[in-house]
Motif scaffolding. Sequence first.
Motif: not given
Lengths: 136, 132
Positions: B1-4, B6, B43, B57-58, B60, B117
């Motif tokens: 699972m990926t969060r972006r 800025r 990310e 998964l977690l 967000p 990552r």
Amino acid sequence: MLITRRVEFAASHSCWNPEFAPEQNRALYGEAGPHGHGHNFVVEVTIEGEPEPDTGMVFDLGRLKEILNQQIVAPMDHRFLNREVPPFDRVVPTPENIAIEIWKRVRPHIGDGVRLHAVRVYETEDYYVDCFGGAG
Amino acid sequence: MTRRYRFSAAHRLDNPALSAEQNRAVYGKCNNAYGHGHDYAFEISVAGEVDASTGRLLPPGVLDAIVRGEVLSCLDASNLNDLPDFAGAPPTTENLAGAIERRLAAKWPGTWPRVCRIRIEETRRNHFELRR
């Protein structure tokens, strides 16, 4: 070599587990209630293999487009996932579970000699999941 | 699972152990005496098994809270050179990725899925990735 094809579908979903109390659902999923909201989901399907010497292709992209349209876009586009697209009547349609379900739907249509490598589902530009098969 | 995420920050790449000439040669325009800034995007990816009951998964929002508290609150609208993270190392994007990793690791609960990552973009034309 990895090749990827992208498709989009617009759908509503509700992340709400009826077995949990409403407060627990709100805390976990951040939704007001089980009524749903929508996204333009973006799906990237990646196949791993080597180019065939005679065609120069890992996998026929036209065929892949057809598979993705049949297995993802046709059943899910402009639908309310929880009410219209099994198994999301009993499995919470989080992007994690949507990726797992797409993996299960696409995998049987990818023939021998190549391998389904990944299914990526973007719920928004800033939130996506990758499924590499197996249990998750 | 990926969060972006800025943030925007200023920095100057300059290693006091090197001469002015060497710094200019190594860092080029990033060595400009008064600094400069970027709109960074990064990310965070976590890997593990999806919880069967929640389908997550977690959550967000849970990841957002730790990233806001440990990373964004300190880095956004900051001058990176002033942060303790870069007391002994120039704030290159490589070192920035390591700083984000250390900041998260310090508060990361052992029961959460692991960070696999960290990808950080300094501009649209360059990015740096830590894989774990």
